[in-house]
Scaffold this motif. Structure first.
Motif, PDB file in Angstrom:
ATOM      1  N   TYR A  85       0.810  -1.217   0.000  1.00  0.00           N
ATOM      2  CA  TYR A  85       0.000   0.000   0.000  1.00  0.00           C
ATOM      3  C   TYR A  85       0.848   1.274   0.000  1.00  0.00           C
ATOM      4  N   SER A  86       1.966   1.265   0.703  1.00  0.00           N
ATOM      5  CA  SER A  86       2.804   2.472   0.705  1.00  0.00           C
ATOM      6  C   SER A  86       3.369   2.734  -0.689  1.00  0.00           C
ATOM      7  N   LYS A  87       3.728   1.687  -1.395  1.00  0.00           N
ATOM      8  CA  LYS A  87       4.221   1.845  -2.771  1.00  0.00           C
ATOM      9  C   LYS A  87       3.121   2.394  -3.676  1.00  0.00           C
ATOM     10  N   GLN A  88       1.914   1.857  -3.537  1.00  0.00           N
ATOM     11  CA  GLN A  88       0.796   2.348  -4.351  1.00  0.00           C
ATOM     12  C   GLN A  88       0.477   3.805  -4.012  1.00  0.00           C
ATOM     13  N   LEU A  89       0.535   4.147  -2.739  1.00  0.00           N
ATOM     14  CA  LEU A  89       0.277   5.519  -2.316  1.00  0.00           C
ATOM     15  C   LEU A  89       1.314   6.460  -2.920  1.00  0.00           C
ATOM     16  N   MET A  90       2.589   6.078  -2.844  1.00  0.00           N
ATOM     17  CA  MET A  90       3.648   6.914  -3.413  1.00  0.00           C
ATOM     18  C   MET A  90       3.552   6.980  -4.933  1.00  0.00           C
ATOM     19  N   ASP A  91       3.174   5.899  -5.580  1.00  0.00           N
ATOM     20  CA  ASP A  91       2.973   5.932  -7.030  1.00  0.00           C
ATOM     21  C   ASP A  91       1.908   6.966  -7.383  1.00  0.00           C
ATOM     22  N   ALA A  92       0.827   7.013  -6.608  1.00  0.00           N
ATOM     23  CA  ALA A  92      -0.250   7.979  -6.854  1.00  0.00           C
ATOM     24  C   ALA A  92       0.225   9.409  -6.625  1.00  0.00           C
ATOM     25  N   VAL A  93       0.988   9.622  -5.566  1.00  0.00           N
ATOM     26  CA  VAL A  93       1.521  10.959  -5.290  1.00  0.00           C
ATOM     27  C   VAL A  93       2.400  11.407  -6.450  1.00  0.00           C
ATOM     28  N   MET A  94       3.321  10.572  -6.835  1.00  0.00           N
ATOM     29  CA  MET A  94       4.291  10.967  -7.862  1.00  0.00           C
ATOM     30  C   MET A  94       3.663  11.108  -9.252  1.00  0.00           C
ATOM     31  N   ALA A  95       2.543  10.448  -9.496  1.00  0.00           N
ATOM     32  CA  ALA A  95       1.873  10.533 -10.797  1.00  0.00           C
ATOM     33  C   ALA A  95       0.857  11.668 -10.872  1.00  0.00           C
ATOM     34  N   HIS A  96       0.561  12.308  -9.754  1.00  0.00           N
ATOM     35  CA  HIS A  96      -0.487  13.329  -9.757  1.00  0.00           C
ATOM     36  C   HIS A  96      -0.128  14.445 -10.739  1.00  0.00           C
ATOM     37  N   PRO A  97      -1.051  14.833 -11.597  1.00  0.00           N
ATOM     38  CA  PRO A  97      -0.739  15.830 -12.632  1.00  0.00           C
ATOM     39  C   PRO A  97      -0.301  17.192 -12.078  1.00  0.00           C
ATOM     40  N   ASP A  98      -0.768  17.577 -10.915  1.00  0.00           N
ATOM     41  CA  ASP A  98      -0.387  18.875 -10.338  1.00  0.00           C
ATOM     42  C   ASP A  98       1.019  18.878  -9.752  1.00  0.00           C
ATOM     43  N   LEU A  99       1.643  17.697  -9.679  1.00  0.00           N
ATOM     44  CA  LEU A  99       2.971  17.598  -9.072  1.00  0.00           C
ATOM     45  C   LEU A  99       4.050  17.252 -10.098  1.00  0.00           C
ATOM     46  N   GLN A 100       3.782  17.524 -11.351  1.00  0.00           N
ATOM     47  CA  GLN A 100       4.750  17.238 -12.416  1.00  0.00           C
ATOM     48  C   GLN A 100       5.563  18.497 -12.718  1.00  0.00           C
ATOM     49  N   GLY A 101       6.817  18.308 -13.105  1.00  0.00           N
ATOM     50  CA  GLY A 101       7.665  19.419 -13.523  1.00  0.00           C
ATOM     51  C   GLY A 101       8.156  20.313 -12.401  1.00  0.00           C
ATOM     52  N   LEU A 102       8.126  19.827 -11.178  1.00  0.00           N
ATOM     53  CA  LEU A 102       8.601  20.614 -10.039  1.00  0.00           C
ATOM     54  C   LEU A 102      10.125  20.632 -10.002  1.00  0.00           C
ATOM     55  N   ARG A 103      10.675  21.752  -9.637  1.00  0.00           N
ATOM     56  CA  ARG A 103      12.131  21.850  -9.518  1.00  0.00           C
ATOM     57  C   ARG A 103      12.635  21.118  -8.277  1.00  0.00           C
ATOM     58  N   ARG A 104      11.897  21.207  -7.205  1.00  0.00           N
ATOM     59  CA  ARG A 104      12.318  20.557  -5.956  1.00  0.00           C
ATOM     60  C   ARG A 104      11.108  19.916  -5.284  1.00  0.00           C
ATOM     61  N   PHE A 105      11.297  18.659  -4.867  1.00  0.00           N
ATOM     62  CA  PHE A 105      10.273  17.903  -4.134  1.00  0.00           C
ATOM     63  C   PHE A 105      11.011  17.337  -2.930  1.00  0.00           C
ATOM     64  N   MET A 106      10.607  17.724  -1.747  1.00  0.00           N
ATOM     65  CA  MET A 106      11.344  17.356  -0.536  1.00  0.00           C
ATOM     66  C   MET A 106      10.488  16.521   0.410  1.00  0.00           C
ATOM     67  N   LEU A 107      11.152  15.851   1.319  1.00  0.00           N
ATOM     68  CA  LEU A 107      10.513  15.136   2.407  1.00  0.00           C
ATOM     69  C   LEU A 107      11.546  14.896   3.492  1.00  0.00           C
ATOM     70  N   ALA A 108      11.071  14.498   4.639  1.00  0.00           N
ATOM     71  CA  ALA A 108      11.950  14.073   5.733  1.00  0.00           C
ATOM     72  C   ALA A 108      11.464  12.696   6.182  1.00  0.00           C
ATOM     73  N   THR A 109      12.397  11.774   6.377  1.00  0.00           N
ATOM     74  CA  THR A 109      12.041  10.443   6.858  1.00  0.00           C
ATOM     75  C   THR A 109      13.162   9.904   7.735  1.00  0.00           C
ATOM     76  N   SER A 110      12.787   9.106   8.711  1.00  0.00           N
ATOM     77  CA  SER A 110      13.800   8.439   9.528  1.00  0.00           C
ATOM     78  C   SER A 110      13.781   6.936   9.302  1.00  0.00           C
ATOM     79  N   THR A 111      12.766   6.446   8.568  1.00  0.00           N
ATOM     80  CA  THR A 111      12.613   4.992   8.464  1.00  0.00           C
ATOM     81  C   THR A 111      12.351   4.443   7.075  1.00  0.00           C
ATOM     82  N   ALA A 112      11.984   5.259   6.102  1.00  0.00           N
ATOM     83  CA  ALA A 112      11.487   4.718   4.834  1.00  0.00           C
ATOM     84  C   ALA A 112      12.300   5.179   3.631  1.00  0.00           C
ATOM     85  N   HIS A 113      13.603   5.263   3.786  1.00  0.00           N
ATOM     86  CA  HIS A 113      14.449   5.739   2.684  1.00  0.00           C
ATOM     87  C   HIS A 113      14.263   4.914   1.405  1.00  0.00           C
ATOM     88  N   GLY A 114      14.142   3.615   1.522  1.00  0.00           N
ATOM     89  CA  GLY A 114      13.987   2.751   0.357  1.00  0.00           C
ATOM     90  C   GLY A 114      12.709   3.041  -0.419  1.00  0.00           C
TER      91      GLY A 114
END
Length: 141
Positions: A85-114
């Motif tokens: 489910y986390s992979k599917q959720l991230m696939d949906a986030v990254m495919a969202h049309p409003d989030l294409q062509g961004l110069r910088r996309f950031m996040l912070a994580t302590s456990t899910a680098h992979g």
């Protein structure tokens, strides 16, 4: 295995369930107020993941939809982990049309680098150029 459905329709989100997870089970928002969660949702692009008739996953993106986005509050309930489910959720986030062509996309994580590395996220190229104002205990004071 149950089917997994993802929506960005905020009217479908189970805000009390999101608040419960963030406030009591997350490592980053312990003690957060319901009103704060609601305000964050109101001003973000949100992704709700549903299985077995309930919300079991969530992700939120803060963005100007032109140059920058910040991914936050990503989770899958513990009893639903290990199903992809986390992979599917991230696939949906990254495919969202409003989030294409961004110069910088950031996040912070302590456990899910992979999980995030699958989508091209890396450690900052120039960490010396990044700064933050961080108040880790804000919600519990």
């Amino acid at each position: 295995m149950s089917s997994f459905m993802i929506t960005t329709d905020k009217t479908e989100l189970d805000v009390p369930a999101i608040h419960h997870f963030l406030g009591t089970q997350s490592t980053w928002a312990t003690g957060i107020a319901l009103a704060t969660v609601q305000r964050a949702i109101d001003h973000s692009l949100c992704f709700g993941g549903f299985a077995d008739g309930r919300q079991v996953a969530f992700a939120r993106v803060v963005s100007d939809y032109a140059t920058f986005a910040y991914l936050v509050d990503v989770y899958v309930l513990e009893q639903y982990r290990g199903r992809g489910y986390s992979k599917q959720l991230m696939d949906a986030v990254m495919a969202h049309p409003d989030l294409q062509g961004l110069r910088r996309f950031m996040l912070a994580t302590s456990t899910a680098h992979g999980l995030y590395a699958r989508h091209g996220f890396t450690a900052p190229l120039r960490p010396e150029s990044l700064m933050e104002k961080y108040v880790p205990d804000l919600y519990t004071r």
